[in-house]
Design an enzyme around this catalytic site. Sequence first.
Site, PDB file in Angstrom:
ATOM      1  N   ASN A   8       7.688   3.718   0.507  1.00 39.59           N
ATOM      2  CA  ASN A   8       6.067   3.754  -0.050  1.00 39.59           C
ATOM      3  C   ASN A   8       5.276   4.133   1.260  1.00 39.59           C
ATOM      4  O   ASN A   8       4.487   3.062   1.824  1.00 39.59           O
ATOM      5  CB  ASN A   8       5.509   3.542  -1.288  1.00 39.59           C
ATOM      6  CG  ASN A   8       4.282   3.724  -1.477  1.00 39.59           C
ATOM      7  OD1 ASN A   8       3.568   4.389  -0.953  1.00 39.59           O
ATOM      8  ND2 ASN A   8       3.455   2.631  -2.354  1.00 39.59           N
ATOM      9  N   TRP A   9       4.074   5.321   1.635  1.00 41.05           N
ATOM     10  CA  TRP A   9       3.683   5.508   2.957  1.00 41.05           C
ATOM     11  C   TRP A   9       2.872   5.253   3.005  1.00 41.05           C
ATOM     12  O   TRP A   9       1.407   4.720   4.141  1.00 41.05           O
ATOM     13  CB  TRP A   9       4.019   7.043   4.349  1.00 41.05           C
ATOM     14  CG  TRP A   9       5.343   6.712   4.071  1.00 41.05           C
ATOM     15  CD1 TRP A   9       6.756   5.930   4.259  1.00 41.05           C
ATOM     16  CD2 TRP A   9       5.667   8.366   5.296  1.00 41.05           C
ATOM     17  NE1 TRP A   9       7.599   6.912   5.301  1.00 41.05           N
ATOM     18  CE2 TRP A   9       7.029   7.925   5.472  1.00 41.05           C
ATOM     19  CE3 TRP A   9       5.140   9.450   5.602  1.00 41.05           C
ATOM     20  CZ2 TRP A   9       7.982   8.579   6.579  1.00 41.05           C
ATOM     21  CZ3 TRP A   9       5.876  10.575   5.906  1.00 41.05           C
ATOM     22  CH2 TRP A   9       6.796  10.276   5.986  1.00 41.05           C
ATOM     23  N   LYS A  10       1.962   5.288   1.753  1.00 41.22           N
ATOM     24  CA  LYS A  10       0.779   4.942   1.054  1.00 41.22           C
ATOM     25  C   LYS A  10      -0.222   5.981   2.258  1.00 41.22           C
ATOM     26  O   LYS A  10       0.119   7.179   2.213  1.00 41.22           O
ATOM     27  CB  LYS A  10       0.230   3.222   2.101  1.00 41.22           C
ATOM     28  CG  LYS A  10       1.322   2.550   0.949  1.00 41.22           C
ATOM     29  CD  LYS A  10       0.978   0.820   0.753  1.00 41.22           C
ATOM     30  CE  LYS A  10       1.523   0.217  -0.266  1.00 41.22           C
ATOM     31  NZ  LYS A  10       1.836  -1.429  -0.249  1.00 41.22           N
ATOM     32  N   HIS A  94       1.473   1.853  -8.892  1.00 41.64           N
ATOM     33  CA  HIS A  94       1.594   1.049  -8.274  1.00 41.64           C
ATOM     34  C   HIS A  94       0.087   0.141  -8.345  1.00 41.64           C
ATOM     35  O   HIS A  94      -1.032   0.058  -8.344  1.00 41.64           O
ATOM     36  CB  HIS A  94       1.145   1.893  -6.530  1.00 41.64           C
ATOM     37  CG  HIS A  94       1.611   0.831  -5.801  1.00 41.64           C
ATOM     38  ND1 HIS A  94       0.306   0.094  -4.706  1.00 41.64           N
ATOM     39  CD2 HIS A  94       2.840   0.675  -4.602  1.00 41.64           C
ATOM     40  CE1 HIS A  94       0.907  -0.610  -4.221  1.00 41.64           C
ATOM     41  NE2 HIS A  94       2.575  -0.582  -3.793  1.00 41.64           N
ATOM     42  N   GLU A  96      -1.810  -1.368  -6.541  1.00 43.69           N
ATOM     43  CA  GLU A  96      -3.178  -0.334  -5.256  1.00 43.69           C
ATOM     44  C   GLU A  96      -3.825   0.592  -6.779  1.00 43.69           C
ATOM     45  O   GLU A  96      -5.220   0.717  -6.406  1.00 43.69           O
ATOM     46  CB  GLU A  96      -2.624  -0.262  -3.492  1.00 43.69           C
ATOM     47  CG  GLU A  96      -2.186  -1.589  -2.716  1.00 43.69           C
ATOM     48  CD  GLU A  96      -0.834  -0.650  -2.313  1.00 43.69           C
ATOM     49  OE1 GLU A  96      -1.229   0.103  -1.688  1.00 43.69           O
ATOM     50  OE2 GLU A  96      -0.581  -2.180  -1.627  1.00 43.69           O
ATOM     51  N   GLU A 165       6.851  -5.382  -8.456  1.00 37.94           N
ATOM     52  CA  GLU A 165       6.029  -5.073  -6.945  1.00 37.94           C
ATOM     53  C   GLU A 165       5.051  -6.594  -7.288  1.00 37.94           C
ATOM     54  O   GLU A 165       4.138  -6.541  -7.744  1.00 37.94           O
ATOM     55  CB  GLU A 165       5.728  -4.331  -6.374  1.00 37.94           C
ATOM     56  CG  GLU A 165       6.064  -2.818  -6.005  1.00 37.94           C
ATOM     57  CD  GLU A 165       6.063  -2.387  -5.430  1.00 37.94           C
ATOM     58  OE1 GLU A 165       6.733  -2.219  -3.527  1.00 37.94           O
ATOM     59  OE2 GLU A 165       5.088  -2.068  -5.102  1.00 37.94           O
ATOM     60  N   GLY A 171       2.247  -6.418   1.180  1.00 39.18           N
ATOM     61  CA  GLY A 171       1.496  -6.573   2.092  1.00 39.18           C
ATOM     62  C   GLY A 171       1.140  -7.638   2.936  1.00 39.18           C
ATOM     63  O   GLY A 171       0.297  -7.983   3.652  1.00 39.18           O
ATOM     64  N   SER A 208       7.097  -6.583   0.386  1.00 43.86           N
ATOM     65  CA  SER A 208       7.230  -7.576   2.319  1.00 43.86           C
ATOM     66  C   SER A 208       8.946  -7.658   2.331  1.00 43.86           C
ATOM     67  O   SER A 208       8.875  -8.161   2.964  1.00 43.86           O
ATOM     68  CB  SER A 208       6.672  -8.947   1.951  1.00 43.86           C
ATOM     69  OG  SER A 208       5.401  -8.238   2.011  1.00 43.86           O
TER      70      SER A 208
HETATM   71  P1  13P Z   1       4.689  -3.834   1.773  1.00 44.10           P
HETATM   72  O1  13P Z   1       6.510  -3.542   1.781  1.00 44.10           O
HETATM   73  O2  13P Z   1       3.809  -3.318   2.602  1.00 44.10           O
HETATM   74  O3  13P Z   1       4.585  -5.069   1.111  1.00 44.10           O
HETATM   75  O4  13P Z   1       4.073  -2.656   0.511  1.00 44.10           O
HETATM   76  C1  13P Z   1       4.808  -3.080  -0.525  1.00 44.10           C
HETATM   77  C2  13P Z   1       4.428  -2.350  -1.554  1.00 44.10           C
HETATM   78  O5  13P Z   1       3.330  -1.506  -2.077  1.00 44.10           O
HETATM   79  C3  13P Z   1       5.550  -0.584  -1.735  1.00 44.10           C
HETATM   80  O6  13P Z   1       5.078   0.313  -3.127  1.00 44.10           O
END
Ligand code: 13P
Length: 246
Positions: A8-10, A94, A96, A165, A171, A208
């Site tokens: 997931n590149w966000k 997600h 976020e 998650e 993150g 993470s």
């Molecule tokens: P990180 O790997 O940066 O913790 O993010 C996880 C995530 O939200 C994947 O969707």
Amino acid sequence: MKPLIAANWKMNKTVSETRAYFERFLPLVEGYDAADVLVCPPFTSLQAAREMLEGSSVALGAQNCHYEDAGAYTGEVSLPMLKELGVSFVIVGHSERRHLFNESDELINKKLLACLRHGVRPVLCVGEKKEEREAGLTFKVVETQLRLALSGAEELLSRVEVAYEPVWAIGTGTPATPEQAQEVHAFIKSLLKELNPNAEVRVLYGGSVKPSNAKAFLEQPAVDGLLVGTASLDPESFAQIVKALE
Ligand code: 13P
């Protein structure tokens, strides 16, 4: 079931950065077929990613979608638009989207059902916040999120992936322990069995994940894959995660 290793590149990578990424990433995973691989770039990079992925077995996903096919929804992107770009997975719910953009369980359910209607596989994300874990509410939160998001999708559960998650692990550089993941994954799997005893659903861990801890998560019996944010942005580190069980 092969594990699914998903990126997931966000909100990262321009079109040119996307091309450069796949030029480095694809040779690193070529011929490796012990895991299914999925990359979810931002909308603006989907076309470039699709061109780069032609002839490869890496699947293309989007990070969000609208539940209507078309209409007056300024700024939104629909599933027919995504499908024409070769998208076969969409991340739904997600943390976020839930917490920064106030997406409700009801909205997430509509998006998930729309994905299934269009033959696109939703990757449904669930997970508790830090204060919820500390209050002993992890199972309750995860159960509520799952039941509401999957309402009406029970028959088609085999076409869904779930990602656990924990919000506090996303993150932060502080992942759940493999044992914590296993505990919640086992709970999620028992709930999914209750919703549809015949469905095989992959449950991915996210939060993470790095090359140094990927193997330990994948060795847990109820962990069927990984959803990787930060560490997926670097082609070498994502390739190492893809091949963690090699
Ligand atoms: P990180 O790997 O940066 O913790 O993010 C996880 C995530 O939200 C994947 O969707």
